[in-house]
Design an enzyme around this catalytic site. Structure first.
Site, PDB file in Angstrom:
ATOM      1  N   HIS A   1      11.501  18.795  61.459  1.00  0.00           N
ATOM      2  CA  HIS A   1      12.102  19.784  62.350  1.00  0.00           C
ATOM      3  C   HIS A   1      11.082  20.814  62.799  1.00  0.00           C
ATOM      4  O   HIS A   1      11.090  21.946  62.343  1.00  0.00           O
ATOM      5  CB  HIS A   1      13.273  20.456  61.630  1.00  0.00           C
ATOM      6  CG  HIS A   1      14.080  21.377  62.495  1.00  0.00           C
ATOM      7  ND1 HIS A   1      13.945  21.439  63.870  1.00  0.00           N
ATOM      8  CD2 HIS A   1      15.040  22.279  62.183  1.00  0.00           C
ATOM      9  CE1 HIS A   1      14.783  22.338  64.341  1.00  0.00           C
ATOM     10  NE2 HIS A   1      15.447  22.870  63.348  1.00  0.00           N
TER      11      HIS A   1
ATOM     12  N   SER B   1      16.364  20.343  56.498  1.00  0.00           N
ATOM     13  CA  SER B   1      15.222  19.750  57.185  1.00  0.00           C
ATOM     14  C   SER B   1      13.976  20.483  56.697  1.00  0.00           C
ATOM     15  O   SER B   1      14.058  21.624  56.253  1.00  0.00           O
ATOM     16  CB  SER B   1      15.386  19.900  58.698  1.00  0.00           C
ATOM     17  OG  SER B   1      15.597  21.250  59.040  1.00  0.00           O
TER      18      SER B   1
ATOM     19  N   CYS C   1      15.993  26.737  67.796  1.00  0.00           N
ATOM     20  CA  CYS C   1      15.859  25.345  67.377  1.00  0.00           C
ATOM     21  C   CYS C   1      16.152  24.382  68.518  1.00  0.00           C
ATOM     22  O   CYS C   1      15.984  23.175  68.376  1.00  0.00           O
ATOM     23  CB  CYS C   1      16.767  25.056  66.195  1.00  0.00           C
ATOM     24  SG  CYS C   1      16.478  26.193  64.855  1.00  0.00           S
TER      25      CYS C   1
ATOM     26  N   LYS D   1      16.397  16.080  59.650  1.00  0.00           N
ATOM     27  CA  LYS D   1      16.418  16.070  58.201  1.00  0.00           C
ATOM     28  C   LYS D   1      15.254  15.270  57.614  1.00  0.00           C
ATOM     29  O   LYS D   1      14.602  15.710  56.674  1.00  0.00           O
ATOM     30  CB  LYS D   1      17.774  15.490  57.743  1.00  0.00           C
ATOM     31  CG  LYS D   1      17.910  15.195  56.278  1.00  0.00           C
ATOM     32  CD  LYS D   1      17.896  16.470  55.449  1.00  0.00           C
ATOM     33  CE  LYS D   1      17.621  16.187  53.990  1.00  0.00           C
ATOM     34  NZ  LYS D   1      16.211  16.303  53.646  1.00  0.00           N
TER      35      LYS D   1
ATOM     36  N   ILE E   1       9.933  22.083  56.834  1.00  0.00           N
ATOM     37  CA  ILE E   1       9.019  22.789  57.737  1.00  0.00           C
ATOM     38  C   ILE E   1       8.107  21.708  58.318  1.00  0.00           C
ATOM     39  O   ILE E   1       7.615  20.857  57.573  1.00  0.00           O
ATOM     40  CB  ILE E   1       8.215  23.849  56.958  1.00  0.00           C
ATOM     41  CG1 ILE E   1       9.159  24.977  56.524  1.00  0.00           C
ATOM     42  CG2 ILE E   1       7.053  24.371  57.784  1.00  0.00           C
ATOM     43  CD1 ILE E   1       8.541  25.970  55.564  1.00  0.00           C
TER      44      ILE E   1
END
Lengths: 184, 354
Positions: free
Chosen positions: B341, B212, B86, B337, B214
């Protein structure tokens, strides 16, 4: 109910192949799905499918898997510095730059540090009911992560005593380990 | 200052969301084009570029060369992909920063791009779940990414008396700001604490609205050396300090579940370089962007970055001190969020800083 793995997978793949065939037929030869009412744009349905299943090397930690067959969960411990390794039960101690390891059975007594219930599951876990993943601090001082088997998830508490045991994971029927409440 | 590095106005940002209208290359180009125009530079000025992308769920498995070709950036930069889960976008930025700071390039571009909607949701959940230690924690126990953070949320709630409602307040704040960001996935969409509390669990105690989404998205930034930065723009944004650190892949190897040691260590390095003490750090900053893939992540970041002491992050939420006008405003772009993300994407806060 635990649906068999094969049935679940076959259904998943059958759906996507059916979608592809339907679209190619409907469009006179283009695997492109038209835009839908949800604001989806035109999409090309991939004609090529990739299924992956890896072959993972376990030669140097075979003892761990032999242990499962005897109902034991083994960690390794460096003979020089005394560090425990789990998971994985490492065949090498990077700090001593040595591979001089003892195989020691994990005591099995632990205290729950934290847990979660997996509600939205990965594709390859979609045939199981929701499961509890927990981490416990073992008597030896290191942590173990595993499923926690309880009748009622509401009774699970951080700090509760748990025991590590070897079990068969169904419906696959392979050996792994899980926690159960110690009082049971 | 030798080796000074600045973001030189060159910031591009594709609209985040379910971007099934664009390919990976097209999405990256939206960001790259905007960045080039913003800095009034041309592809030939970019001596080095690097692409942050996690991938797996999208068809192009080696995406850097695809992006470079589509955007007319090749052959410079060697078309490298960097992956740090991430933090892949931040890794690209760090990589470009190193290129400029070391003198290897005078002008470099960091691109982050991700196309997650090319695979069905259960497959995406599978891919992110495999992002820890695959064989020891996924193969047998099927952890998901919400599951990883849920382990922290359970421990944090238990230790500090925080509630699910407290965490929902983080989601409400980030949606509030995201609703005002036209590039955000949830542009125009505010939520209430009640809506959040009633949303379904994805990994108890984490609910859908703690998470968050997709996201497909892309962003690009252009960095330049000190000498060139001042020629390119009157308002360079200087990168004063960077810190990086890594935790364990196996969650079970972490000592406790109330903070991210890697985040603490990285902050420690970054603060040390500019002579900041790692406590009450809110007073040194006007605004912060932190990693809020789940609401618990944002609260732990308050503490790992030293805004407040361990366990006090939830108090910042309760007293709304991370809104604009508060002690330390956080994620005014909507955060992961509400802005979205895209795993390897970059988030750019640079507009605000200028």
């Amino acid at each position: 109910m635990v649906m068999s793995l094969e049935a679940k997978y076959e259904e998943f793949w059958r759906q996507s192949i059916k979608q592809l065939n339907d679209v190619v037929k409907a469009t006179g030869g283009l695997p492109i799905a038209p835009p839908d009412e949800k604001g989806q744009y035109s999409l090309w349905y991939d004609v090529r499918e990739l299924r992956l299943r890896y072959s993972i090397s376990v030669e140097r930690i075979k003892k761990f898997f032999e242990g499962l067959r005897e109902g034991k969960v083994y960690a390794t411990k460096c003979r020089r510095c005394g560090r425990y390794y789990f998971p994985p039960p490492q065949a090498d101690c990077p700090y001593c730059k040595a591979s001089d390891m003892d195989w020691v059975e994990i005591s099995g007594d632990g205290e729950l540090l934290t847990y979660t219930i997996i509600n939205t599951k990965p594709l390859t876990y979609s045939h199981y009911p929701d499961y509890i993943v927990a981490i416990a601090r073992m008597r030896e001082g290191f942590n173990v992560l595993a499923w926690l088997r309880v009748d009622d998830p509401k009774k699970v508490r951080v700090g509760m005593k748990v025991r590590l045991q070897v079990v068969k994971r169904e419906p696959e029927g392979y050996l792994t380990y899980e926690f159960v409440p110690a009082e049971q | 200052m030798r080796g000074g590095v600045a973001i030189v106005g060159g910031v591009g940002h594709a609209k985040f969301g379910r971007r099934t209208d664009a390919t990976l290359g097209e999405l990256a180009w939206e960001a790259v084009k905007e960045a080039l125009e913003d800095a009034r530079l041309d592809q030939k000025d970019i001596q080095y570029f690097v692409v942050g992308n996690a991938g797996g769920w999208s068809a192009e498995s080696l995406p850097a060369v695809i992006v470079g070709e589509y955007c007319g950036l090749n052959p410079r930069g060697g078309a490298m992909r960097v992956e740090a889960a991430c933090a892949s976008g931040s890794a690209a930025l760090y990589n470009a920063y190193l290129a400029v700071a070391s003198g290897m390039a005078d002008i470099a571009m960091a691109i982050g791009v991700e196309k997650m909607y090319e695979s069905p949701t259960p497959t995406v959940v599978e891919f992110i779940g495999r992002a820890g230690n695959y064989f020891w924690e996924f193969e047998n126990f099927g952890l998901t990414f919400p599951g990883y953070y849920a382990l922290y949320m359970t421990a944090y709630m238990n230790r500090f008396g925080a509630t699910e409602e407290d965490f929902c307040k983080v989601a409400v704040k980030n949606h509030y700001y995201g609703s005002m960001n036209p590039k955000a996935q949830f542009y125009g969409l505010r939520i209430t604490v009640d809506q959040c509390l009633k949303s379904r669990y994805v990994a108890w105690p984490i609910k859908l609205y703690d998470s968050s989404p997709i996201t497909d998205g892309a962003a690009a930034v252009i960095l330049a050396s000190e000498e060139l930065a001042r020629k390119i723009t009157d308002t360079p944004v200087w990168i004063r300090s960077v810190g990086v650190a890594t935790g364990t892949a196996n969650l079970s190897k972490r000592p406790d579940f109330i903070g991210l040691d890697a985040a603490y260590q990285a902050a420690e390095q970054a603060f040390k370089r500019v002579g900041i003490e790692h406590r009450d750090t809110w007073k040194y900053f006007d605004v912060a962007d932190v990693h809020d893939c789940f609401t618990i992540a944002e609260v732990m970041a308050y503490e790992d970055l030293g805004f407040v002491e361990r366990g006090m992050g939830i108090q910042l939420v309760r007293s709304e001190q991370t809104y604009k006008g508060g002690l330390i405003p956080v994620n005014l772009d909507g955060g992961l969020k509400a802005k979205g993300h895209p795993i390897g994407g970059l988030r750019a806060l640079v507009w605000l800083l200028r």
